[in-house]
Motif scaffolding. Sequence first.
Motif, mmCIF file in Angstrom:
data_model
loop_
_atom_site.group_PDB
_atom_site.id
_atom_site.type_symbol
_atom_site.label_atom_id
_atom_site.label_comp_id
_atom_site.label_asym_id
_atom_site.label_seq_id
_atom_site.Cartn_x
_atom_site.Cartn_y
_atom_site.Cartn_z
ATOM 1 N N ALA B 81 0.820 -1.212 0.000
ATOM 2 C CA ALA B 81 0.000 0.000 0.000
ATOM 3 C C ALA B 81 0.854 1.262 0.000
ATOM 4 N N THR B 82 1.956 1.252 0.747
ATOM 5 C CA THR B 82 2.786 2.459 0.815
ATOM 6 C C THR B 82 3.483 2.715 -0.522
ATOM 7 N N THR B 83 4.108 1.683 -1.070
ATOM 8 C CA THR B 83 4.809 1.870 -2.343
ATOM 9 C C THR B 83 3.836 2.304 -3.434
ATOM 10 N N ALA B 84 2.708 1.616 -3.493
ATOM 11 C CA ALA B 84 1.739 1.932 -4.533
ATOM 12 C C ALA B 84 1.209 3.346 -4.364
ATOM 13 N N ALA B 85 0.918 3.737 -3.126
ATOM 14 C CA ALA B 85 0.384 5.077 -2.894
ATOM 15 C C ALA B 85 1.419 6.124 -3.305
ATOM 16 N N PHE B 86 2.689 5.876 -2.994
ATOM 17 C CA PHE B 86 3.725 6.841 -3.342
ATOM 18 C C PHE B 86 3.794 7.039 -4.856
ATOM 19 N N PHE B 87 3.900 5.937 -5.602
ATOM 20 C CA PHE B 87 4.072 6.084 -7.048
ATOM 21 C C PHE B 87 2.787 6.552 -7.735
ATOM 22 N N ALA B 88 1.661 6.074 -7.280
ATOM 23 C CA ALA B 88 0.401 6.508 -7.900
ATOM 24 C C ALA B 88 0.232 8.010 -7.722
ATOM 25 N N THR B 89 0.583 8.517 -6.528
ATOM 26 C CA THR B 89 0.449 9.949 -6.265
ATOM 27 C C THR B 89 1.454 10.733 -7.101
ATOM 28 N N LEU B 90 2.679 10.228 -7.180
ATOM 29 C CA LEU B 90 3.700 10.913 -7.979
ATOM 30 C C LEU B 90 3.268 10.997 -9.446
#
Lengths: 344, 278
Positions: B81-90
């Motif tokens: 969830a953290t990795t995905a949230a970071f890249f999706a937001t970027l």
Amino acid sequence: MPADRASQAAQADAREAEAALDARSPTDARKTRPRKPGLRLLRGSDNLTAYTFLAPFLIIFIVFLAYPVFYSLYLALHRVPVDSFDIFGGLIFVGFGNFAKLFGDVKFWWSVLMTLYYAALIIPSGIAASLVLALLLNNRLKAVAAYRSAFFMPYVLDMLVVGIVWTLIYSPHVGVLVRILESVGITAFSEKGFLGAPAWAMPSVVVANVLKGAGFGMILYLSAIQNIPGSLYEAAEIDGATPWQQFRSITLPLVKPITLFMVIIGTIAALNAFVEVYAMTGGGPNVDVGGRALGATWVTGYYIFDTFYTQFKLGYAAAMSYVLLGLTLIISLVNRRFLRAEDI
Amino acid sequence: MSARRHTKARAWRRALVYVGLTIAAIVVLFPFFWMVVTAFKEPGQAFTAEIFPSNPTFENFRRVLTEFGFGRYFVNSVIVATTAAFFATLFASLAGYVFAKKDFIGRDKLFGFLLASLMIPGMMYVVPQFAIINKFGWMNSYRAMIVPHLANVFGLFLMRQYMTTIPNELLDSARIDGAGEWQVFRTIMVPLSIPIIATLFLLTFQFHWNNFLWQLIVVNIERLYTVPVGLALFRSQHEASYTLIMAGSCISVLPIVAIFFFAQRYFIEGMTMGALKG
């Protein structure tokens, strides 16, 4: 509609202004620093930067969202042999065979019927629950913020977990709901529970889902209701309108855009239904329909999952999802027509 | 006299609204209340008549975390969830920036096309995405759970809406000072868009935390299970152990409840913004 056009015009104006600005700055740059002509051409517009910034998003979008829509059609025209080890090496072209088979598949048409039944139950009840909560919250009371959070919170939680908790609550014999009902003399649910009784399984899934999701619609309705000028209600009160009449002839018509939005997203969500069914009923319980055992909550989303995950028939599942897409597009086209007619 | 009757009527109305709100809150929150109290009951006592367990115990939590691997599932969920949230937001903020502030070939058509994709039911993607992941040889990996959902069209829409309101003069003055596009984005757009970036991060984190179906499909080794996948498969093996299942459920919703408790404004605004503005 007029407001829409006005905002489009405003956008166009803004774009022109931006274009004028953009046109000016490269000229200034050229005066101060001469550059290679090729590079200048690229700088003249924002194309290169824009597509560089867009690249990560677009690549993922194309590979995992745009391409799959077409690839799915390709899969739907093939049969994936279950026994072959290289599952994607040996696709067998079957043309419209999957679709033809689908056309004669009673279980599939039943699933479409159950999906529509699910939508017909959940969309109106979801809207009603959201509206009731919004009306309750539309009072200047102290604890309103706390109640608002309480109603919204379940919406952000996982449908799987919420569904699992409801299976416990709905359990037969010893489940808490059955016991509460027994204490007031109702024993109709004791034997099978709520999810085990064919007639009650679907409504029970709907109740669990509505209680989870109502907070979302509630917020939308609340902000729409709070935008209605108080003078309308004052005038109605002077004319002697009862609260019910005020609701019917002022509130309801003025929150119609939210209602239509709720119908549209509710349709997409209902056609997509899977996790709630997976968590609570697994498509069952079976009912006897003309000598055939069919699941009382056997929605299309669940059938797709079952076909592809349990039986590993990818081509058939893809064909099914294509029919589901067609159904979604037809319904949203109808919705949009309806929307436009209401707007004018 | 009439004025007094009026205030009296208002007090009644107020009391009635409170009663209505409280009943609604009890109904809406009951499943979560029941989940928590059941998780604290002694193993095998899920269906006792008592509402509050007489001997509340942490035994269920201890067992699911140590014996049944929920600790591991939790770590996996956090990673995904953290990795995905970071890249999706970027990715969404990069794309949102150019849709808000740049004029490029095909901009409006592309944006319309992206938005139209929101109408496609998610079930449509499951089979072909699974086939693609399989072809890439990504089965049973974190990237299989993360990468396919990094293009968040709704997030892009939120970003663009927000970034459009940032004045162009700020960007132009930075460019005059010699800032490149990346610098403009990093030093002006990002700091000024923190509220929407935080919102989108939370929303994508929540999405990936709850992304059960996809995680179930692409992972079939226990070492990589996320919490919902672990919970669903645990339930299918221990159907009767409701105290343990509820303890697992508590662990599964805890992070989202905590985040919601501290940042509910972002959640509520982010989730409803699209509907209210669009």
